[in-house]
Scaffold this active site. Structure first.
Site, PDB file in Angstrom:
ATOM      1  N   MET A  24      -7.987   8.486   0.217  1.00  0.00           N
ATOM      2  CA  MET A  24      -7.586   8.286   1.616  1.00  0.00           C
ATOM      3  C   MET A  24      -7.578   6.806   1.948  1.00  0.00           C
ATOM      4  O   MET A  24      -8.599   6.124   1.796  1.00  0.00           O
ATOM      5  CB  MET A  24      -8.556   9.008   2.553  1.00  0.00           C
ATOM      6  N   THR A  25      -6.458   6.300   2.417  1.00  0.00           N
ATOM      7  CA  THR A  25      -6.370   4.905   2.846  1.00  0.00           C
ATOM      8  C   THR A  25      -7.298   4.675   4.027  1.00  0.00           C
ATOM      9  O   THR A  25      -7.265   5.430   4.997  1.00  0.00           O
ATOM     10  CB  THR A  25      -4.926   4.558   3.243  1.00  0.00           C
ATOM     11  N   GLN A  98      -7.692   5.372  -7.547  1.00  0.00           N
ATOM     12  CA  GLN A  98      -6.303   5.797  -7.443  1.00  0.00           C
ATOM     13  C   GLN A  98      -5.398   4.570  -7.477  1.00  0.00           C
ATOM     14  O   GLN A  98      -5.543   3.656  -6.663  1.00  0.00           O
ATOM     15  CB  GLN A  98      -6.013   6.584  -6.167  1.00  0.00           C
ATOM     16  N   TYR A 177       5.673   7.413  -2.709  1.00  0.00           N
ATOM     17  CA  TYR A 177       5.484   6.082  -3.276  1.00  0.00           C
ATOM     18  C   TYR A 177       6.260   5.969  -4.597  1.00  0.00           C
ATOM     19  O   TYR A 177       7.086   6.818  -4.905  1.00  0.00           O
ATOM     20  CB  TYR A 177       3.993   5.779  -3.397  1.00  0.00           C
TER      21      TYR A 177
END
Length: 357
Positions: A24-25, A98, A177
């Site tokens: 999670m950003t 990640q 992405y």
């Protein structure tokens, strides 16, 4: 019957439970993509997860998608991650980084570079920049000879991750992405060996995974995928064929796991479960969708054959999520306004469950 709290052997790692903290950003990195002491505390607080997968980490400067995200492409970044991995390990946890190359989902105001992509097709919507949301810019289409260096960037970042003390890496092949852009049928309009047919559109993903496995080993390499998702405007017109072909090729490489998001119908996901002979992590509800994953969702997918279950938002407000799930305690709500605001509020300030007499 398999339960969420059974042990699982993932390569050389013995996971004490089958709960995975999803990437999670959080946009808390320091300047130059450096990890911080607060990030060490954040991940160490959540070390009871069977496996933690970090926020997206850019494998190169041009791969940076959002401001405030960490990297793994300089020596200084490697050094900054060492206290993070050490803190997680000291608390008994396991940690994969990640690796997230944003491709066309970026902006020159964020990293000073024109975004690149498989084709000159901009992402849909607005991208995050240091001065706020801006329309997604036109990416530069990669020349055929350039594509392998971007596949190799995951491998180089994988080497740096291991050097920094990570147990492995997860390639971000999902959510629109770079890898996802190559898989797409509308972001990828190429006519060379990386575009057109299903066999060509999966090539970049396979080359990126293969290069990373060559660099750090299959047991340290996983990939996250979002079949049929439409994040950032990507489309996939042939989801079952595309992902069955991709999983068939990946199976020959024997990576540690495939991490699937519930971005398509359950029947398709079950077909992909059958096509994938290795460890499967399932993110059981749509990421950023209206529902937050709970114990029932996890049990459902364990019964359907997933080995591990990932939880995203639940881990933000519940550093002790594993214990809450085990004991049936309430899951605390998350304050969405603090997702990306920076600072420790809404990051380190969520408490563990408080028992009352």
């Amino acid at each position: 019957m398999t339960t969420l709290f059974d042990r699982y052997q993932l390569g050389d790692l013995t996971l004490p439970n089958r709960v995975v903290m999803a990437p999670m950003t959080r946009a808390r990195a320091a300047a130059d993509g450096l990890a911080t002491p607060s990030m060490a505390t954040y991940y160490a607080q959540r070390a009871t997860a069977g496996l933690i997968v970090t926020e997206g980490v850019q494998p190169s400067l041009i791969g940076q998608s959002n401001p405030g995200t960490p990297g793994l492409h300089t020596d200084e970044q490697v050094e900054s991650w060492r206290p993070v991995t050490a803190a997680v390990h000291a608390n008994g946890g396991r940690l994969f980084a990640q690796l997230m190359h944003g491709g066309r989902v970026s902006h020159p105001d964020t990293n000073g570079l024109q975004p690149i992509g498989p084709s000159a097709v901009p992402a849909a919507g607005e991208v995050f920049t240091p001065t706020g949301p801006q329309p997604a810019p036109m990416p530069r289409a990669l020349e055929t000879a350039e594509v392998p260096e971007h596949a190799q960037s995951y491998a180089e970042a994988g080497r740096r991750a291991v050097e920094a003390g990570f147990d492995g890496v997860e390639l971000h092949g999902a959510n629109g992405y770079l890898i996802s852009q190559f898989l797409s049928s509308n972001a990828n309009l190429r006519t060379d060996r990386y575009g057109g047919s299903v066999a060509n559109r999966i090539r970049f993903a396979v080359e990126a995974v293969s290069a990373t496995i060559d660099a750090i080993g299959a047991a340290r390499t996983g990939i996250r995928l979002s079949p049929g998702a439409t994040f950032w405007g990507v489309e996939e017109t042939d989801v079952p064929e595309l992902y069955t072909a991709l999983l068939t090729e990946l199976a020959r490489l024997e990576p540690a796991y495939v991490h699937l998001e519930a971005t398509t119908d359950e029947e398709t996901l079950l077909d992909l479960r059958r096509a994938w002979p290795g460890t499967l992590i399932v993110n059981p509800v749509l990421p950023m969708g209206p529902k937050q994953a709970g114990r029932d969702d996890a049990d459902h997918w364990l019964a359907l054959g997933a080995e591990l279950i990932s939880f995203g938002r639940g881990f933000i407000a519940n550093p002790d999520l594993v214990e809450r799930l085990r004991n049936g305690h309430p899951i605390a709500p998350v304050d969405e306004a603090t997702y990306y605001q920076g600072g420790d509020a809404g990051y380190l300030t969520y408490p563990a469950y408080q028992y009352t007499a």
